[in-house]
Design a protein around this motif. Sequence first.
Motif, PDB file in Angstrom:
ATOM      1  N   VAL A 217       0.808  -1.211   0.000  1.00 30.16           N
ATOM      2  CA  VAL A 217       0.000   0.000   0.000  1.00 30.16           C
ATOM      3  C   VAL A 217       0.852   1.277   0.000  1.00 30.16           C
ATOM      4  N   GLU A 221       0.401   4.895  -2.076  1.00 28.22           N
ATOM      5  CA  GLU A 221       0.216   6.169  -1.360  1.00 28.22           C
ATOM      6  C   GLU A 221       1.191   7.241  -1.855  1.00 28.22           C
TER       7      GLU A 221
ATOM      8  N   GLU B 151      -7.873   4.740  -5.714  1.00 29.89           N
ATOM      9  CA  GLU B 151      -6.428   4.976  -5.694  1.00 29.89           C
ATOM     10  C   GLU B 151      -6.167   6.397  -6.186  1.00 29.89           C
ATOM     11  N   ASP B 187     -10.640  -1.152  -0.276  1.00 29.47           N
ATOM     12  CA  ASP B 187      -9.976  -2.043   0.686  1.00 29.47           C
ATOM     13  C   ASP B 187     -10.075  -1.404   2.070  1.00 29.47           C
ATOM     14  N   ARG B 189      -8.800  -2.045   4.779  1.00 34.50           N
ATOM     15  CA  ARG B 189      -7.547  -1.966   5.562  1.00 34.50           C
ATOM     16  C   ARG B 189      -6.692  -0.787   5.118  1.00 34.50           C
ATOM     17  N   ASN B 190      -7.064  -0.164   4.007  1.00 39.52           N
ATOM     18  CA  ASN B 190      -6.172   0.809   3.357  1.00 39.52           C
ATOM     19  C   ASN B 190      -6.762   2.198   3.492  1.00 39.52           C
TER      20      ASN B 190
END
Lengths: 256, 256
Positions: A217, A221, B151, B187, B189-190
């Motif tokens: 991830v 980012e 994203e 996601d 978790r992200n």
Amino acid sequence: LARKLAVVNQKGGVGKTTTAINLGTALAAVGRKVLLVDLDAQGNASTGLGIDRAKRDRTSYHLLVRASTVGATIVPSAIPNLDIIPASVELSGAELELVELNPPQRQLDEALRPVMRDYDFILIDCPPSLNLVTVNAMVAADAVLVPLQCEFFALEGLSQLLSTVDRVRRTLNPKLEVQGIVLTMFDRRNRLSEQVADDVRAHLGAKVYDTIIPRNVRVSEAPSHGRPALLYDHRCAGSQAYIQLAGEMLRRERQR
Amino acid sequence: LARKLAVVNQKGGVGKTTTAINLGTALAAVGRKVLLVDLDAQGNASTGLGIDRAKRDRTSYHLLVRASTVGATIVPSAIPNLDIIPASVELSGAELELVELNPPQRQLDEALRPVMRDYDFILIDCPPSLNLVTVNAMVAADAVLVPLQCEFFALEGLSQLLSTVDRVRRTLNPKLEVQGIVLTMFDRRNRLSEQVADDVRAHLGAKVYDTIIPRNVRVSEAPSHGRPALLYDHRCAGSQAYIQLAGEMLRRERQR
Ligand SMILES: Nc1ncnc2c1ncn2[C@@H]1O[C@H](COP(=O)(O)OP(=O)(O)OP(=O)(O)O)[C@@H](O)[C@H]1O
Ligand SMILES: Nc1ncnc2c1ncn2[C@@H]1O[C@H](COP(=O)(O)OP(=O)(O)OP(=O)(O)O)[C@@H](O)[C@H]1O
Ligand SMILES: [Mg+2]
Ligand SMILES: [Mg+2]
């Protein structure tokens, strides 16, 4: 003389831009002079290296359609040894303009000649298609570097890509070779990743890099901070993998 | 008369094909007659629905360049109520052939007219670019459906996409609207996923679907079996999200 690599795959979202940015940064970090050419109308490589929209005045579009010299398009990045030719939205209409130039496939190759002695590597980040813009990159390049996402749809497109490379080698650029295939977004928890990796190695053997880029991830980012993963978080698994990839690439280049 | 939706986003790998296949299947499952038009040279939608390469004789390429009637290109899928017009590699050269036809942007719109009464929905899966093939889809469509990966790079391209939709509405297709934006590969978790989702909702409000498609490995495994996720594993989180999306879409269509 610069070694020119086109980072290609017509499948979208497989890690072309991320690979061009981070491999470029890793090579620059070990002292190689690198030029990154952003050929995608989205301009993700330009953004990922923190190039302001305002600084994208003369771009790869102007270079392709002969509206600028290459010197006027090159912008230094925040990373020593790494320059970039930014992209702009006009690229999405470039195909129809290129077709009127002669020869339409060699515009990039001719445009980059004046700077061949200034760099060790020129990395060309391509859009997700096999159009005339990508063909220009394949004609200008010595070799193609193919990021391959470890997913089924990405695998399906590989044979079409390799046959396009063959066609360009036969008709336009006899030196063009496949420099390597880089497995990206590999997820250890996902059986599919393993299957795709095994499948590709079975077909393409030594052409596939040993280095695998894991899904990480921190890598996704980094662009929102306008920095490559290597600067955003050089200890993360993604950055370490790209550093390792640069090392493996330099070894391959020495053995050529 | 069929409601025509173009599934578009020039950013690659954001879930266009996955959304076209699974939304199409979910609509077919509740009795709507659906035609899926595969406009991407990669042919992922054709593969994801299990259409043999051997059956892709008359394709969307032939339709675009007037080399076939629409009736000859339509192939039934394994799913009742769901037909497909498959794609072929020749599509990657279609832009240069379309330009010689008059008018180049309306070829798909005219070609689909004879079957407008046979379907409730026509979903057009577009390639990752804003070229003449995608413009043909936007001219033929009543609205665009935009899958948006959670994203940073995907977010960056959204304004370019929306301004292209505006341009097509002003110059070529006055009825074209944004039907909705679907957040994909979310996601939990992200942190980045959450940030992108909040950002898009802040800018586009009600245009963003409530339904979010989670990242779910079963979704990416399904195409290797030539079946939509809904048939491969209808209990998985991805399939359930696409079923929910179809329901939300039908509600939006009723409120129009
Ligand atoms: N190793 C990785 N781990 C996690 N995310 C990644 C990784 N590599 C790339 N990504 C993310 O996946 C998305 C797709 O990557 P990228 O944009 O580099 O692909 P691309 O092939 O250049 O896409 P396009 O076809 O649109 O040009 C981006 O949001 C990127 O941040
Ligand atoms: N919800 C999801 N969870 C996990 N994987 C997914 C999901 N949606 C799509 N994928 C996978 O991500 C990859 C990209 O999706 P897909 O091919 O549908 O995107 P696309 O926008 O059509 O790509 P292209 O731009 O190349 O046409 C595929 O390998 C697909 O299987
Ligand atoms: Mg890219
Ligand atoms: Mg697709």
